[in-house]
Design a protein around this motif. Sequence first.
Motif, PDB file in Angstrom:
ATOM      1  N   GLU A 117       1.130  -1.151   0.038  1.00 39.49           N
ATOM      2  CA  GLU A 117      -0.038  -0.154   0.135  1.00 39.49           C
ATOM      3  C   GLU A 117       0.977   1.264  -0.199  1.00 39.49           C
ATOM      4  O   GLU A 117       1.812   1.197   0.732  1.00 39.49           O
ATOM      5  CB  GLU A 117      -0.812  -0.152   1.268  1.00 39.49           C
ATOM      6  N   PHE A 118       0.414   2.234  -0.771  1.00 35.39           N
ATOM      7  CA  PHE A 118       1.452   3.442  -0.791  1.00 35.39           C
ATOM      8  C   PHE A 118       1.657   3.893   0.542  1.00 35.39           C
ATOM      9  O   PHE A 118       3.042   4.200   0.592  1.00 35.39           O
ATOM     10  CB  PHE A 118       0.906   4.455  -1.910  1.00 35.39           C
ATOM     11  N   GLU A 119       1.078   3.862   1.590  1.00 37.35           N
ATOM     12  CA  GLU A 119       1.657   4.481   2.783  1.00 37.35           C
ATOM     13  C   GLU A 119       2.611   3.790   3.382  1.00 37.35           C
ATOM     14  O   GLU A 119       3.222   4.084   4.497  1.00 37.35           O
ATOM     15  CB  GLU A 119       0.022   4.566   3.673  1.00 37.35           C
ATOM     16  N   GLU A 120       2.667   2.458   2.879  1.00 34.16           N
ATOM     17  CA  GLU A 120       3.752   1.474   3.560  1.00 34.16           C
ATOM     18  C   GLU A 120       5.374   2.129   2.837  1.00 34.16           C
ATOM     19  O   GLU A 120       6.218   1.442   3.377  1.00 34.16           O
ATOM     20  CB  GLU A 120       3.496   0.022   3.171  1.00 34.16           C
ATOM     21  N   LEU A 121       5.049   2.949   1.884  1.00 38.80           N
ATOM     22  CA  LEU A 121       6.223   3.125   1.054  1.00 38.80           C
ATOM     23  C   LEU A 121       7.228   4.492   1.551  1.00 38.80           C
ATOM     24  O   LEU A 121       8.037   4.444   1.330  1.00 38.80           O
ATOM     25  CB  LEU A 121       6.029   3.020  -0.558  1.00 38.80           C
ATOM     26  N   THR A 122       6.048   5.287   2.098  1.00 31.51           N
ATOM     27  CA  THR A 122       6.687   6.585   2.563  1.00 31.51           C
ATOM     28  C   THR A 122       5.788   7.182   3.625  1.00 31.51           C
ATOM     29  O   THR A 122       4.304   6.950   3.651  1.00 31.51           O
ATOM     30  CB  THR A 122       6.606   7.609   1.513  1.00 31.51           C
ATOM     31  N   ASP A 123       6.437   8.115   4.460  1.00 31.85           N
ATOM     32  CA  ASP A 123       5.712   8.643   5.468  1.00 31.85           C
ATOM     33  C   ASP A 123       5.447  10.286   5.475  1.00 31.85           C
ATOM     34  O   ASP A 123       5.090  10.993   5.934  1.00 31.85           O
ATOM     35  CB  ASP A 123       6.153   8.456   6.783  1.00 31.85           C
ATOM     36  N   ASN A 124       6.094  10.495   4.115  1.00 29.88           N
ATOM     37  CA  ASN A 124       5.827  11.800   3.474  1.00 29.88           C
ATOM     38  C   ASN A 124       4.375  12.175   3.145  1.00 29.88           C
ATOM     39  O   ASN A 124       3.818  11.759   2.128  1.00 29.88           O
ATOM     40  CB  ASN A 124       6.557  12.095   2.441  1.00 29.88           C
ATOM     41  N   ALA A 125       3.728  13.170   3.944  1.00 27.62           N
ATOM     42  CA  ALA A 125       2.260  13.503   3.821  1.00 27.62           C
ATOM     43  C   ALA A 125       1.908  14.157   2.403  1.00 27.62           C
ATOM     44  O   ALA A 125       1.183  13.831   1.908  1.00 27.62           O
ATOM     45  CB  ALA A 125       1.938  14.428   4.883  1.00 27.62           C
ATOM     46  N   GLU A 126       2.802  14.933   1.904  1.00 20.74           N
ATOM     47  CA  GLU A 126       2.785  15.480   0.509  1.00 20.74           C
ATOM     48  C   GLU A 126       2.663  14.405  -0.569  1.00 20.74           C
ATOM     49  O   GLU A 126       1.885  14.619  -1.192  1.00 20.74           O
ATOM     50  CB  GLU A 126       3.773  16.681   0.531  1.00 20.74           C
ATOM     51  N   THR A 127       3.539  13.524  -0.364  1.00 15.84           N
ATOM     52  CA  THR A 127       3.590  12.553  -1.483  1.00 15.84           C
ATOM     53  C   THR A 127       2.443  11.764  -1.273  1.00 15.84           C
ATOM     54  O   THR A 127       1.883  11.148  -2.463  1.00 15.84           O
ATOM     55  CB  THR A 127       5.086  11.877  -1.206  1.00 15.84           C
ATOM     56  N   GLN A 128       2.093  11.171  -0.306  1.00 16.67           N
ATOM     57  CA  GLN A 128       0.949  10.480  -0.048  1.00 16.67           C
ATOM     58  C   GLN A 128      -0.243  10.944  -0.423  1.00 16.67           C
ATOM     59  O   GLN A 128      -1.188  10.639  -1.089  1.00 16.67           O
ATOM     60  CB  GLN A 128       0.715  10.258   1.366  1.00 16.67           C
ATOM     61  N   GLU A 129      -0.478  12.600  -0.477  1.00 18.34           N
ATOM     62  CA  GLU A 129      -1.899  12.986  -0.779  1.00 18.34           C
ATOM     63  C   GLU A 129      -1.703  13.164  -2.400  1.00 18.34           C
ATOM     64  O   GLU A 129      -2.697  13.064  -3.253  1.00 18.34           O
ATOM     65  CB  GLU A 129      -1.632  14.660  -0.302  1.00 18.34           C
ATOM     66  N   LYS A 130      -0.413  13.566  -2.962  1.00 14.21           N
ATOM     67  CA  LYS A 130      -0.498  13.423  -4.454  1.00 14.21           C
ATOM     68  C   LYS A 130      -0.639  12.096  -4.940  1.00 14.21           C
ATOM     69  O   LYS A 130      -1.309  12.018  -5.917  1.00 14.21           O
ATOM     70  CB  LYS A 130       0.963  13.679  -5.039  1.00 14.21           C
ATOM     71  N   GLU A 131      -0.360  10.985  -4.317  1.00 19.49           N
ATOM     72  CA  GLU A 131      -0.744   9.596  -4.658  1.00 19.49           C
ATOM     73  C   GLU A 131      -2.483   9.535  -4.653  1.00 19.49           C
ATOM     74  O   GLU A 131      -2.737   8.964  -5.425  1.00 19.49           O
ATOM     75  CB  GLU A 131       0.021   8.770  -3.932  1.00 19.49           C
ATOM     76  N   ALA A 132      -2.812  10.023  -3.624  1.00 22.99           N
ATOM     77  CA  ALA A 132      -4.279  10.034  -3.430  1.00 22.99           C
ATOM     78  C   ALA A 132      -4.997  10.537  -4.463  1.00 22.99           C
ATOM     79  O   ALA A 132      -6.060   9.895  -5.160  1.00 22.99           O
ATOM     80  CB  ALA A 132      -4.669  10.544  -1.866  1.00 22.99           C
ATOM     81  N   VAL A 133      -4.414  11.617  -4.959  1.00 22.34           N
ATOM     82  CA  VAL A 133      -5.088  12.481  -5.968  1.00 22.34           C
ATOM     83  C   VAL A 133      -5.026  11.635  -7.343  1.00 22.34           C
ATOM     84  O   VAL A 133      -6.022  11.565  -8.262  1.00 22.34           O
ATOM     85  CB  VAL A 133      -4.579  13.833  -6.122  1.00 22.34           C
ATOM     86  N   LEU A 134      -3.746  11.104  -7.590  1.00 23.96           N
ATOM     87  CA  LEU A 134      -3.581  10.270  -8.850  1.00 23.96           C
ATOM     88  C   LEU A 134      -4.474   9.027  -8.756  1.00 23.96           C
ATOM     89  O   LEU A 134      -5.125   8.880  -9.849  1.00 23.96           O
ATOM     90  CB  LEU A 134      -2.277   9.812  -8.789  1.00 23.96           C
ATOM     91  N   ARG A 135      -4.605   8.325  -7.718  1.00 29.21           N
ATOM     92  CA  ARG A 135      -5.774   7.126  -7.972  1.00 29.21           C
ATOM     93  C   ARG A 135      -6.967   7.482  -7.970  1.00 29.21           C
ATOM     94  O   ARG A 135      -7.768   6.969  -8.405  1.00 29.21           O
ATOM     95  CB  ARG A 135      -5.444   6.316  -6.495  1.00 29.21           C
TER      96      ARG A 135
END
Length: 144
Positions: A117-135
């Motif tokens: 799961e993407f959250e397991e790959l990084t704890d960077n909140a900005e990167t996680q938000e970008k990924e959520a938007v892409l999904r």
Amino acid sequence: MRFMMIVKATTDSEAGVLPSDELIAAMQKYNEEMIKAGVLLAADGLQPSSTGIRISYPEPGGKPKVVDGPFTEAKEMIAGYTLIEVKSREEAIEWALRMPDPHGFGQGEIELRQVFEFEELTDNAETQEKEAVLRQEIEGQRRG
């Protein structure tokens, strides 16, 4: 939790031997059971590696290398996959054990791997938000 059931290739699948009508019917029944249970995300067979393309990165920062198939070592090749979403590793194993012999000749082999799961790959909140938007964009495109 998402898991991928990776169906390993055989010499027959690499030679382009198609599944029997009986095997197709058994796989359809299996897929229907997973759909009814709400766990199936995707399931597809893959064409032989002779139609494949392999892209490698032989040097850090270097230009990618493109090689046309076929590739050797059928045991290392993938003939198909099933992607499921389940509550536990044990449930994933149960579904994998229910899959019919994927080649129908006693040669089938399934490798079961958990998807990050993407959250397991990084704890960077900005990167996680970008990924959520892409999904969300991908999901919107699927729906039309």
